[in-house]
Design an enzyme around this catalytic site. Structure first.
Site, PDB file in Angstrom:
ATOM      1  N   CYS A  32     -62.213  24.512  -6.420  1.00 36.94           N
ATOM      2  CA  CYS A  32     -62.435  26.117  -5.954  1.00 36.94           C
ATOM      3  C   CYS A  32     -61.850  26.880  -6.181  1.00 36.94           C
ATOM      4  O   CYS A  32     -60.805  27.233  -5.578  1.00 36.94           O
ATOM      5  CB  CYS A  32     -64.392  25.761  -5.458  1.00 36.94           C
ATOM      6  SG  CYS A  32     -65.317  25.011  -5.074  1.00 36.94           S
ATOM      7  N   TYR A 189     -73.598  18.818  -0.791  1.00 40.24           N
ATOM      8  CA  TYR A 189     -74.044  19.489  -2.114  1.00 40.24           C
ATOM      9  C   TYR A 189     -75.302  19.419  -2.348  1.00 40.24           C
ATOM     10  O   TYR A 189     -75.840  18.480  -2.208  1.00 40.24           O
ATOM     11  CB  TYR A 189     -73.159  20.056  -3.425  1.00 40.24           C
ATOM     12  CG  TYR A 189     -72.022  21.154  -3.135  1.00 40.24           C
ATOM     13  CD1 TYR A 189     -71.042  20.295  -3.124  1.00 40.24           C
ATOM     14  CD2 TYR A 189     -71.934  22.065  -1.673  1.00 40.24           C
ATOM     15  CE1 TYR A 189     -69.460  20.867  -2.643  1.00 40.24           C
ATOM     16  CE2 TYR A 189     -71.066  22.769  -0.940  1.00 40.24           C
ATOM     17  CZ  TYR A 189     -69.574  22.135  -1.859  1.00 40.24           C
ATOM     18  OH  TYR A 189     -68.262  22.484  -1.099  1.00 40.24           O
ATOM     19  N   ARG A 237     -69.810  12.125  -9.088  1.00 39.43           N
ATOM     20  CA  ARG A 237     -68.830  12.077  -8.127  1.00 39.43           C
ATOM     21  C   ARG A 237     -69.265  12.154  -7.517  1.00 39.43           C
ATOM     22  O   ARG A 237     -70.667  12.758  -6.842  1.00 39.43           O
ATOM     23  CB  ARG A 237     -68.190  13.451  -8.289  1.00 39.43           C
ATOM     24  CG  ARG A 237     -67.265  13.682  -6.607  1.00 39.43           C
ATOM     25  CD  ARG A 237     -66.198  14.618  -6.509  1.00 39.43           C
ATOM     26  NE  ARG A 237     -65.157  14.095  -7.313  1.00 39.43           N
ATOM     27  CZ  ARG A 237     -64.060  15.259  -6.690  1.00 39.43           C
ATOM     28  NH1 ARG A 237     -64.049  16.140  -6.142  1.00 39.43           N
ATOM     29  NH2 ARG A 237     -62.953  14.975  -7.452  1.00 39.43           N
ATOM     30  N   ARG A 331     -54.180  19.141  -3.925  1.00 40.37           N
ATOM     31  CA  ARG A 331     -53.662  19.957  -2.803  1.00 40.37           C
ATOM     32  C   ARG A 331     -52.535  20.266  -3.965  1.00 40.37           C
ATOM     33  O   ARG A 331     -51.036  20.706  -4.229  1.00 40.37           O
ATOM     34  CB  ARG A 331     -53.765  19.506  -1.955  1.00 40.37           C
ATOM     35  CG  ARG A 331     -54.569  19.955  -1.254  1.00 40.37           C
ATOM     36  CD  ARG A 331     -55.458  19.936   0.389  1.00 40.37           C
ATOM     37  NE  ARG A 331     -55.532  18.538   0.367  1.00 40.37           N
ATOM     38  CZ  ARG A 331     -56.644  18.177   1.283  1.00 40.37           C
ATOM     39  NH1 ARG A 331     -56.106  18.989   2.199  1.00 40.37           N
ATOM     40  NH2 ARG A 331     -56.602  17.331   0.508  1.00 40.37           N
TER      41      ARG A 331
HETATM   42  C1  531 Z   1     -63.665  20.580   0.733  1.00 40.40           C
HETATM   43  C2  531 Z   1     -63.600  19.006   0.144  1.00 40.40           C
HETATM   44  C3  531 Z   1     -62.611  18.015  -0.008  1.00 40.40           C
HETATM   45  C4  531 Z   1     -63.207  16.898   0.023  1.00 40.40           C
HETATM   46  C5  531 Z   1     -63.996  16.915   0.689  1.00 40.40           C
HETATM   47  C6  531 Z   1     -64.947  17.145   1.438  1.00 40.40           C
HETATM   48  C7  531 Z   1     -64.491  18.918   0.926  1.00 40.40           C
HETATM   49  N1  531 Z   1     -63.515  21.326  -0.856  1.00 40.40           N
HETATM   50  C8  531 Z   1     -64.668  20.833  -1.764  1.00 40.40           C
HETATM   51  C9  531 Z   1     -64.650  21.506  -2.924  1.00 40.40           C
HETATM   52  C10 531 Z   1     -65.430  22.903  -2.011  1.00 40.40           C
HETATM   53  C11 531 Z   1     -64.110  23.088  -1.449  1.00 40.40           C
HETATM   54  C12 531 Z   1     -63.413  22.687  -0.169  1.00 40.40           C
HETATM   55  C13 531 Z   1     -66.030  21.225  -4.055  1.00 40.40           C
HETATM   56  O1  531 Z   1     -66.550  20.337  -3.940  1.00 40.40           O
HETATM   57  C14 531 Z   1     -67.026  21.810  -4.332  1.00 40.40           C
END
Ligand code: 531
Length: 363
Positions: A32, A189, A237, A331
């Site tokens: 995102c 989600y 996913r 990352r």
């Molecule tokens: C955080 C996240 C990363 C990995 C596992 C759980 C949570 N991310 C998820 C992202 C949004 C930003 C934070 C999405 O899956 C859209």
């Protein structure tokens, strides 16, 4: 029709699903950016994704892109709920393709985690006076902590409407030149909220039993597969476990993956967590790879591994050992768009990733 499980390859081997071949096993995980206005892609997204295609990734998955306005995590989220959002995405996809990568997108609905501030603005649910909006979920159960807003429990009509939104979004993705489509059924989600007993307390045929909890995802997957061309891959996913006793777990993910494979899904992208706040997760290098390995072995479907994959030898070993077919980096790609180029040289495979001609003299 589905791809066969490929013989153990290495990080730089091509990979084919249906008619689409990736130049290597390295993908940019959907990340995102919270940088859209009314869901419309702009120069940031063109630069961000283009740079990573130039850096040598085989697959570029654009960030979670909402199929309806209320399905955005934040007001800055990407969207594909309207036709005017298609061309800006198509422009990005043309650049990604021209640079030798495959343009993909993750379509999503944030469910009860929607209507939040951007992370750099605190990430909490927005008040009605702060641009917040009503949020939907299988049940009127809040995520908790800074996302404490109680969602509206979806009616059967709303379930049907959101399913139709995913189908309409699929048509727009095709129009935008997307060649690889991912459904976001992870990270707490909407789809994940239906899957997990920790969020789904429905008593109709969308709640309770495993069959009922997977229904919304499975029905939507089938509807999407029907309109997504047979020549193009469809992936999902999953959060393969909630890391909470009594929650969604790996056994259920294996069984769901069998059903998704039968429904024409070509690969499972294996993440975990995020159904509830403050869950202890044993995070570490490649901590989610065992899920990709198990689903790949037990279901015979290709998988992607994601989660703290940072080192070239680590990534190469995941592929060489046959634990997953792709590695997705998030990352690490924020730190270095050229990670594939750097990894090739680090592994003594300098010729395995070809930079754009404009960059060649530096590699
Ligand atoms: C955080 C996240 C990363 C990995 C596992 C759980 C949570 N991310 C998820 C992202 C949004 C930003 C934070 C999405 O899956 C859209």
């Amino acid at each position: 029709m589905s791809s066969t499980i490929t013989e153990p390859a290495d990080l730089f081997s091509p990979f084919t699903l249906r008619s689409i071949t990736l130049r290597n096993r390295i993908g940019v995980s959907p990340m995102c950016q919270y940088s859209s206005v009314d869901g419309v892609a702009n120069d940031w997204h063109l630069m961000f994704l283009g740079a990573r295609a130039a850096g040598g990734a085989g697959l570029i998955i654009a960030e979670a892109t909402a199929v309806a306005p209320e399905g955005r995590i934040t007001p800055g989220d990407a969207g594909i709920w309207a036709d005017h959002q298609v061309e800006p995405i198509a422009r990005i996809n043309r650049l990604v393709k021209q640079l030798g990568a495959v343009p993909a997108i993750q379509i999503a609905h944030a469910g009860r985690k929607a209507s939040a501030a951007r992370p750099w603005d605190g990430g909490a649910h927005l008040g009605d006076d702060e641009g917040g909006w009503p949020i939907l979920a299988p049940s009127a159960v809040a995520f908790g902590e800074e996302l404490g807003k109680v969602p509206h429990a979806m009616t059967l009509g709303e379930i049907a409407r959101v399913q139709a939104d995913f189908v309409a979004a699929t048509h727009r993705c095709l129009a935008a030149g997307v060649e690889w489509l991912e459904l976001h059924a992870a990270h707490g989600y909407l789809f994940h909220e239906f899957l997990s007993p920790l969020a789904n307390q429905r008593t109709d045929n969308y709640g309770g039993s495993f069959e009922n909890r997977i229904r919304f995802l499975l029905d939507t997957t089938r509807a999407v597969r029907t309109v997504w061309p047979d020549r193009l891959p469809l992936t999902v996913r999953l959060s393969c476990t909630d890391w909470v006793p009594g929650g969604w777990d790996a056994d259920q993910s294996v069984e769901l993956s069998r059903r998704l494979k039968d429904a024409g899904v070509d690969l499972i992208d294996c993440s975990s967590g995020a159904i509830l706040p403050a869950v202890r997760i044993p995070v570490g290098p490649g901590f989610q790879v065992p899920f990709a390995e198990r689903i790949r072995d037990e279901v015979g479907i290709p998988t992607a591994a994601v989660g703290l994959i940072t080192d070239p030898a680590q990534a190469d070993q995941i592929i060489r050992s046959g634990r997953a077919d792709l590695v997705l980096l998030a990352r690490e790609f924020l730190r270095d768009p050229n990670w594939p180029l750097r990894a090739a040289h680090a592994l003594g495979r300098g010729a395995a990733v070809v930079p754009p001609v404009q960059m060649a003299r530096a590699w």
